[in-house]
Scaffold this motif. Sequence first.
Motif, mmCIF file in Angstrom:
data_model
loop_
_atom_site.group_PDB
_atom_site.id
_atom_site.type_symbol
_atom_site.label_atom_id
_atom_site.label_comp_id
_atom_site.label_asym_id
_atom_site.label_seq_id
_atom_site.Cartn_x
_atom_site.Cartn_y
_atom_site.Cartn_z
ATOM 1 N N ASN A 24 39.652 47.030 30.385
ATOM 2 C CA ASN A 24 39.858 46.503 31.731
ATOM 3 C C ASN A 24 41.297 46.031 31.877
ATOM 4 N N THR A 32 41.794 48.037 36.944
ATOM 5 C CA THR A 32 40.340 47.875 37.120
ATOM 6 C C THR A 32 40.084 46.925 38.295
ATOM 7 N N LEU A 81 33.392 42.317 40.383
ATOM 8 C CA LEU A 81 34.025 42.039 39.087
ATOM 9 C C LEU A 81 33.322 40.870 38.408
ATOM 10 N N ASN A 100 33.989 42.281 32.565
ATOM 11 C CA ASN A 100 35.305 42.827 32.926
ATOM 12 C C ASN A 100 36.444 41.977 32.393
ATOM 13 N N SER A 101 36.232 40.652 32.444
ATOM 14 C CA SER A 101 37.370 39.782 32.175
ATOM 15 C C SER A 101 36.915 38.458 31.569
#
Length: 275
Positions: free
Chosen positions: A3, A7, A18, A38-39
């Motif tokens: 990612n 992204t 997200l 994702n993060s």
Amino acid sequence: MKNTVITFREAKQKGEKLTMLTAYDYSTAKLMDEAGINSILVGDSLGNVILGLEDTISVTMEDMIHHGAAVARGAKNALVIIDMPFMSYQSGVYDAVINAGRLMKEGRAGAVKLEGGAEVCPQIQAITAAGIPVVAHLGLTPQSVNAFGGFRVQGRSEAAAKKLMEDARAVEAAGAFALVLECVPARLAELVTGQLQIPTIGIGAGNVCDGQVLVYQDMLGMFSEFTPKFVKRFADVGEVMKEAFRAYCREVRSGAFPAEEHEYGMADGVLEKLY
Ligand code: KIV
């Protein structure tokens, strides 16, 4: 798949939500990464949930680098974003660029996050010009808790909502690639989300934001001192941990643990030679 800022941009364009959670250590980051997040945000909330402080004011650059680097080692695919702690960027553009650079070089961040609107736009511009992606953060920005007079919902009055809208446009124009909206009315978050090209990540900002973030101890029921209204408990890990700790204490005290299967053996006759 790895990612990146791309992204984030593509998720907004495609209308895909997200996912982001906070983490502060290697093992937790690895689990989140394996779950497909994702993060991962190495939030300065570590002051509260890791260090037991009452706010984020005393969190240092060294704290953020130490925990950020551990998270980065556990995150193969998630984008690791490290918070810039209080007074690491407010004092000026020079400090902001140097400290953002340290979070990248020593903390191995993929991006940094800082709090504030128009007043920190010169810092956002300078950090992004140095090749460092920046996430902005508006609404209830915990580093300003003393200015707010406590932890309270932001953007409720017409003037406050207007200011938040202006700040959101300003941080986007300054180069932020995403914006965290914390503790703002859902309808205001919806308006901001609709007006920006960059994704909004909500925490206590309703479900129209382009993504969501939570502090992982909150969503796992591991931090019971204060639970904000916006937190959903996805599991009661705190209770599971406490039960396991109780069982451990019971078994150590009774002698049930360690059992034979936890012991290491030794060849016959070795000990006899010691006498
Ligand atoms: O520090 C933190 O964990 C944060 C989130 C609450 C967005 O900034």
